[in-house]
Motif scaffolding. Structure first.
Motif, PDB file in Angstrom:
ATOM      1  N   LEU A 112     -16.784  16.630  31.920  1.00  0.00           N
ATOM      2  CA  LEU A 112     -15.343  16.598  31.720  1.00  0.00           C
ATOM      3  C   LEU A 112     -14.758  17.997  31.645  1.00  0.00           C
ATOM      4  N   ASP A 113     -13.726  18.227  32.415  1.00  0.00           N
ATOM      5  CA  ASP A 113     -12.850  19.374  32.296  1.00  0.00           C
ATOM      6  C   ASP A 113     -11.699  18.906  31.404  1.00  0.00           C
ATOM      7  N   TRP A 114     -10.774  19.776  31.037  1.00  0.00           N
ATOM      8  CA  TRP A 114      -9.686  19.400  30.138  1.00  0.00           C
ATOM      9  C   TRP A 114      -8.375  20.004  30.586  1.00  0.00           C
ATOM     10  N   GLY A 115      -7.295  19.269  30.339  1.00  0.00           N
ATOM     11  CA  GLY A 115      -5.942  19.738  30.604  1.00  0.00           C
ATOM     12  C   GLY A 115      -5.050  19.330  29.453  1.00  0.00           C
ATOM     13  N   VAL A 116      -3.885  19.942  29.363  1.00  0.00           N
ATOM     14  CA  VAL A 116      -2.954  19.671  28.269  1.00  0.00           C
ATOM     15  C   VAL A 116      -2.033  18.518  28.652  1.00  0.00           C
ATOM     16  N   TYR A 117      -1.858  17.589  27.712  1.00  0.00           N
ATOM     17  CA  TYR A 117      -0.938  16.461  27.881  1.00  0.00           C
ATOM     18  C   TYR A 117       0.448  16.905  27.444  1.00  0.00           C
TER      19      TYR A 117
ATOM     20  N   ALA B 132       4.562  14.564  19.284  1.00  0.00           N
ATOM     21  CA  ALA B 132       5.795  14.652  18.502  1.00  0.00           C
ATOM     22  C   ALA B 132       5.566  15.421  17.200  1.00  0.00           C
ATOM     23  N   ARG B 133       4.341  15.407  16.694  1.00  0.00           N
ATOM     24  CA  ARG B 133       3.990  16.168  15.481  1.00  0.00           C
ATOM     25  C   ARG B 133       3.733  17.638  15.778  1.00  0.00           C
ATOM     26  N   GLY B 134       3.729  17.997  17.049  1.00  0.00           N
ATOM     27  CA  GLY B 134       3.440  19.377  17.420  1.00  0.00           C
ATOM     28  C   GLY B 134       1.977  19.645  17.691  1.00  0.00           C
ATOM     29  N   VAL B 135       1.181  18.589  17.812  1.00  0.00           N
ATOM     30  CA  VAL B 135      -0.249  18.732  18.095  1.00  0.00           C
ATOM     31  C   VAL B 135      -0.444  18.996  19.589  1.00  0.00           C
ATOM     32  N   ARG B 136      -1.305  19.923  19.895  1.00  0.00           N
ATOM     33  CA  ARG B 136      -1.707  20.157  21.287  1.00  0.00           C
ATOM     34  C   ARG B 136      -2.754  19.102  21.627  1.00  0.00           C
ATOM     35  N   VAL B 137      -2.476  18.293  22.646  1.00  0.00           N
ATOM     36  CA  VAL B 137      -3.367  17.205  23.030  1.00  0.00           C
ATOM     37  C   VAL B 137      -4.050  17.567  24.345  1.00  0.00           C
ATOM     38  N   LEU B 138      -5.375  17.595  24.311  1.00  0.00           N
ATOM     39  CA  LEU B 138      -6.176  17.843  25.511  1.00  0.00           C
ATOM     40  C   LEU B 138      -6.660  16.515  26.050  1.00  0.00           C
ATOM     41  N   LEU B 139      -6.568  16.339  27.363  1.00  0.00           N
ATOM     42  CA  LEU B 139      -7.058  15.129  28.012  1.00  0.00           C
ATOM     43  C   LEU B 139      -8.116  15.489  29.045  1.00  0.00           C
ATOM     44  N   PRO B 140      -9.078  14.583  29.257  1.00  0.00           N
ATOM     45  CA  PRO B 140     -10.172  14.886  30.180  1.00  0.00           C
ATOM     46  C   PRO B 140      -9.785  14.722  31.641  1.00  0.00           C
ATOM     47  N   VAL B 141     -10.487  15.515  32.442  1.00  0.00           N
ATOM     48  CA  VAL B 141     -10.446  15.410  33.897  1.00  0.00           C
ATOM     49  C   VAL B 141     -11.898  15.193  34.305  1.00  0.00           C
ATOM     50  N   LEU B 142     -12.177  14.054  34.910  1.00  0.00           N
ATOM     51  CA  LEU B 142     -13.558  13.727  35.294  1.00  0.00           C
ATOM     52  C   LEU B 142     -13.994  14.566  36.481  1.00  0.00           C
ATOM     53  N   LEU B 143     -15.107  15.269  36.312  1.00  0.00           N
ATOM     54  CA  LEU B 143     -15.670  16.098  37.374  1.00  0.00           C
ATOM     55  C   LEU B 143     -16.661  15.276  38.206  1.00  0.00           C
ATOM     56  N   PRO B 144     -16.991  15.730  39.415  1.00  0.00           N
ATOM     57  CA  PRO B 144     -17.897  14.963  40.282  1.00  0.00           C
ATOM     58  C   PRO B 144     -19.263  14.657  39.654  1.00  0.00           C
ATOM     59  N   ASP B 145     -19.730  15.517  38.732  1.00  0.00           N
ATOM     60  CA  ASP B 145     -21.037  15.295  38.100  1.00  0.00           C
ATOM     61  C   ASP B 145     -20.929  14.491  36.797  1.00  0.00           C
TER      62      ASP B 145
ATOM     63  N   ALA C 257       0.668   5.496  22.975  1.00  0.00           N
ATOM     64  CA  ALA C 257       1.543   5.615  21.804  1.00  0.00           C
ATOM     65  C   ALA C 257       0.999   6.678  20.843  1.00  0.00           C
ATOM     66  N   LEU C 258      -0.300   6.711  20.667  1.00  0.00           N
ATOM     67  CA  LEU C 258      -0.934   7.702  19.790  1.00  0.00           C
ATOM     68  C   LEU C 258      -0.779   9.108  20.362  1.00  0.00           C
ATOM     69  N   LEU C 259      -0.997   9.266  21.663  1.00  0.00           N
ATOM     70  CA  LEU C 259      -0.862  10.588  22.286  1.00  0.00           C
ATOM     71  C   LEU C 259       0.558  11.125  22.111  1.00  0.00           C
ATOM     72  N   ASP C 260       1.551  10.261  22.333  1.00  0.00           N
ATOM     73  CA  ASP C 260       2.943  10.689  22.197  1.00  0.00           C
ATOM     74  C   ASP C 260       3.288  11.013  20.747  1.00  0.00           C
ATOM     75  N   ALA C 261       2.760  10.245  19.806  1.00  0.00           N
ATOM     76  CA  ALA C 261       3.015  10.515  18.387  1.00  0.00           C
ATOM     77  C   ALA C 261       2.380  11.843  17.967  1.00  0.00           C
TER      78      ALA C 261
ATOM     79  N   GLU D 154      -0.853   3.526  14.456  1.00  0.00           N
ATOM     80  CA  GLU D 154      -0.471   3.632  13.039  1.00  0.00           C
ATOM     81  C   GLU D 154      -1.659   4.036  12.177  1.00  0.00           C
ATOM     82  N   ARG D 155      -2.794   3.350  12.359  1.00  0.00           N
ATOM     83  CA  ARG D 155      -3.991   3.638  11.550  1.00  0.00           C
ATOM     84  C   ARG D 155      -4.508   5.046  11.827  1.00  0.00           C
ATOM     85  N   ALA D 156      -4.560   5.423  13.094  1.00  0.00           N
ATOM     86  CA  ALA D 156      -5.086   6.742  13.450  1.00  0.00           C
ATOM     87  C   ALA D 156      -4.213   7.852  12.892  1.00  0.00           C
ATOM     88  N   LEU D 157      -2.905   7.673  12.929  1.00  0.00           N
ATOM     89  CA  LEU D 157      -2.004   8.717  12.442  1.00  0.00           C
ATOM     90  C   LEU D 157      -2.097   8.920  10.937  1.00  0.00           C
TER      91      LEU D 157
END
Length: 183
Positions: free
Chosen positions: A70-75, A54-67, A47-51, A19-22
């Motif tokens: 962070l790489d990134w992918g779309v949620y 729902a607003r139409g925001v493209r959400v990138l999430l990290p993928v931890l690399l061996p070193d 809950a924040l990621l889903d909200a 709620e606060r972040a949104l």
């Protein structure tokens, strides 16, 4: 403090945190937000990621690399996450789809960062792996200026945290009870 939290405590705080972040203008106007999936007793983020989605925001999430970079992918929703364990580390939830590369974070209008504490100067104490220090350095080198926001519990906003030369301040902290701004 986190080790004493129950699952109900984490869930209750996650709802208030979302709620606060949104309410943040930085997220209200964002087209792309780089975020993360909380694990264990971290302040809940799903809950924040889903909200945001729902607003139409493209959400990138990290993928931890061996070193530890962070790489990134779309949620694209909870079903797009896979549980990954690397060595003896805690299992992480990461996006299962295409990986966009470490530079993809430069597209973000806001970056939601994990942490253990943030002090009155906006300095963030991470978990010690350096992954997000690399992200912040990458953004700085590229001249990118996304809003940098840490998600924490109220007692984790403290007077002072240890600081190293590579540390960079954040712009805001969101806790279940409110927003703390820096700069």
């Amino acid at each position: 403090m986190r080790s004493r939290l129950t699952a109900d405590d984490v869930d209750l705080a996650a709802g208030a945190l979302a709620e606060r972040a949104l309410e943040l203008p930085e997220l209200a106007h964002a087209r792309t937000v780089a975020a993360y999936v909380s694990v264990g007793e971290e302040p809940g983020t799903l809950a924040l990621l889903d909200a945001l989605r729902a607003r139409g925001v493209r959400v990138l999430l990290p993928v931890l690399l061996p070193d530890n970079d962070l790489d990134w992918g779309v949620y694209t929703g909870p079903d797009s996450l896979v549980r990954v364990r690397r060595g003896s580390r805690m299992a992480l939830l990461e996006p299962a789809g295409e990986h966009l590369g470490p530079e993809a974070v430069r597209q973000a209008d806001a970056v939601l960062l994990p942490g253990l504490a943030v002090d009155a100067r906006g300095m963030r104490l991470g978990r010690g792996g350096g992954s997000y220090d690399r992200v912040l350095a990458r953004l700085e080198r590229a001249g990118a200026g996304p809003a940098l926001v840490v998600l924490l519990y109220d007692p984790e906003v403290v007077d002072r945290v240890p600081e190293e030369a590579h540390d960079r301040p954040v712009h805001a902290v969101v806790t279940p009870s409110g927003v703390h701004r820096f700069r």
